[in-house]
Design a protein around this motif. Structure first.
Motif, PDB file in Angstrom:
ATOM      1  N   SER A   2       0.827  -1.195   0.000  1.00 29.15           N
ATOM      2  CA  SER A   2       0.000   0.000   0.000  1.00 29.15           C
ATOM      3  C   SER A   2       0.865   1.250   0.000  1.00 29.15           C
ATOM      4  CB  SER A   2      -0.945  -0.057   1.199  1.00 29.15           C
ATOM      5  OG  SER A   2      -0.604   0.835   2.178  1.00 29.15           O
ATOM      6  N   PRO A   4       1.900   4.913   1.300  1.00 32.29           N
ATOM      7  CA  PRO A   4       1.799   5.653   2.569  1.00 32.29           C
ATOM      8  C   PRO A   4       0.782   6.792   2.478  1.00 32.29           C
ATOM      9  CG  PRO A   4       4.094   5.442   1.862  1.00 32.29           C
ATOM     10  CD  PRO A   4       3.241   4.910   0.760  1.00 32.29           C
ATOM     11  N   ASN A   5       0.196   7.128   3.620  1.00 34.18           N
ATOM     12  CA  ASN A   5      -0.840   8.165   3.667  1.00 34.18           C
ATOM     13  C   ASN A   5      -0.356   9.504   3.125  1.00 34.18           C
ATOM     14  OD1 ASN A   5      -2.940   6.648   4.597  1.00 34.18           O
ATOM     15  ND2 ASN A   5      -2.593   7.147   6.770  1.00 34.18           N
ATOM     16  N   GLU A   6       0.868   9.893   3.454  1.00 33.57           N
ATOM     17  CA  GLU A   6       1.379  11.197   3.008  1.00 33.57           C
ATOM     18  C   GLU A   6       1.492  11.251   1.486  1.00 33.57           C
ATOM     19  OE1 GLU A   6       3.356   9.288   5.261  1.00 33.57           O
ATOM     20  OE2 GLU A   6       2.355  10.185   6.982  1.00 33.57           O
ATOM     21  N   LEU A   8      -0.142   9.383  -0.640  1.00 35.49           N
ATOM     22  CA  LEU A   8      -1.496   9.316  -1.185  1.00 35.49           C
ATOM     23  C   LEU A   8      -2.182  10.677  -1.102  1.00 35.49           C
ATOM     24  CD1 LEU A   8      -3.373   7.222  -2.414  1.00 35.49           C
ATOM     25  CD2 LEU A   8      -4.296   6.823  -0.141  1.00 35.49           C
ATOM     26  N   GLN A   9      -1.986  11.350   0.006  1.00 39.28           N
ATOM     27  CA  GLN A   9      -2.573  12.672   0.194  1.00 39.28           C
ATOM     28  C   GLN A   9      -1.997  13.670  -0.810  1.00 39.28           C
ATOM     29  OE1 GLN A   9      -1.925  14.260   4.133  1.00 39.28           O
ATOM     30  NE2 GLN A   9      -4.036  15.032   4.216  1.00 39.28           N
ATOM     31  N   LYS A  10      -0.708  13.600  -1.028  1.00 40.66           N
ATOM     32  CA  LYS A  10      -0.058  14.492  -1.985  1.00 40.66           C
ATOM     33  C   LYS A  10      -0.557  14.209  -3.401  1.00 40.66           C
ATOM     34  CE  LYS A  10       4.371  16.230  -3.482  1.00 40.66           C
ATOM     35  NZ  LYS A  10       5.798  16.312  -3.256  1.00 40.66           N
ATOM     36  N   ARG A 118      -8.901   2.948  -1.268  1.00 34.04           N
ATOM     37  CA  ARG A 118      -8.457   3.233   0.102  1.00 34.04           C
ATOM     38  C   ARG A 118      -9.486   2.733   1.110  1.00 34.04           C
ATOM     39  NH1 ARG A 118      -3.807   3.446   2.330  1.00 34.04           N
ATOM     40  NH2 ARG A 118      -3.721   4.875   4.062  1.00 34.04           N
TER      41      ARG A 118
END
Length: 120
Positions: A2, A4-6, A8-10, A118
């Motif tokens: 998967s 990482p959240n950062e 994915l957010q970017k 997600r």
């Protein structure tokens, strides 16, 4: 594996920015298209009116703040060339509009896809 959240957010922010830019550009292109189509209608109406005039009628063309005598054939050619140029511009704007709409649609689909994957 998967993302990482950062990251994915970017990624979502970049895609969202692209979608917003495409939407803004779509509005600008639609306004330009409407303006050019209006100009074509006006020129076609003017051309029709000039074609109904007799050959010996005096015709004047606007030049800045004044009007100058112009032969009727010259005015007709000038109007036809302007109409042709505007129609070419309209064709190019339609292509640009199609590209921007596709870009916007794809951006939205990618965002939806990210959120759906997600949520799993």
């Amino acid at each position: 594996m998967s993302i990482p959240n950062e990251a994915l957010q970017k990624l979502v922010q970049e895609i969202e920015t692209q979608a917003i830019t495409a939407q803004r550009d779509i509005n600008v292109v639609k306004a330009a298209l409407a303006s050019k189509q209006r100009d074509v209608r006006i020129l076609e109406l003017t051309s029709t009116e000039v074609n109904h005039l007799s050959e010996d009628t005096n015709v004047y063309e606007g030049v800045g703040k004044m009007f100058m005598f112009a032969p009727i054939h010259g005015v007709q050619k000038h109007l036809e060339s302007e109409i042709t140029e505007l129609k070419s511009d309209i064709s190019n704007l339609n292509k640009k509009l199609h590209y921007l709409e596709t870009t916007h649609k794809n951006s939205r689909e990618h965002i939806d896809q990210i959120f759906k994957s997600r949520g799993r």
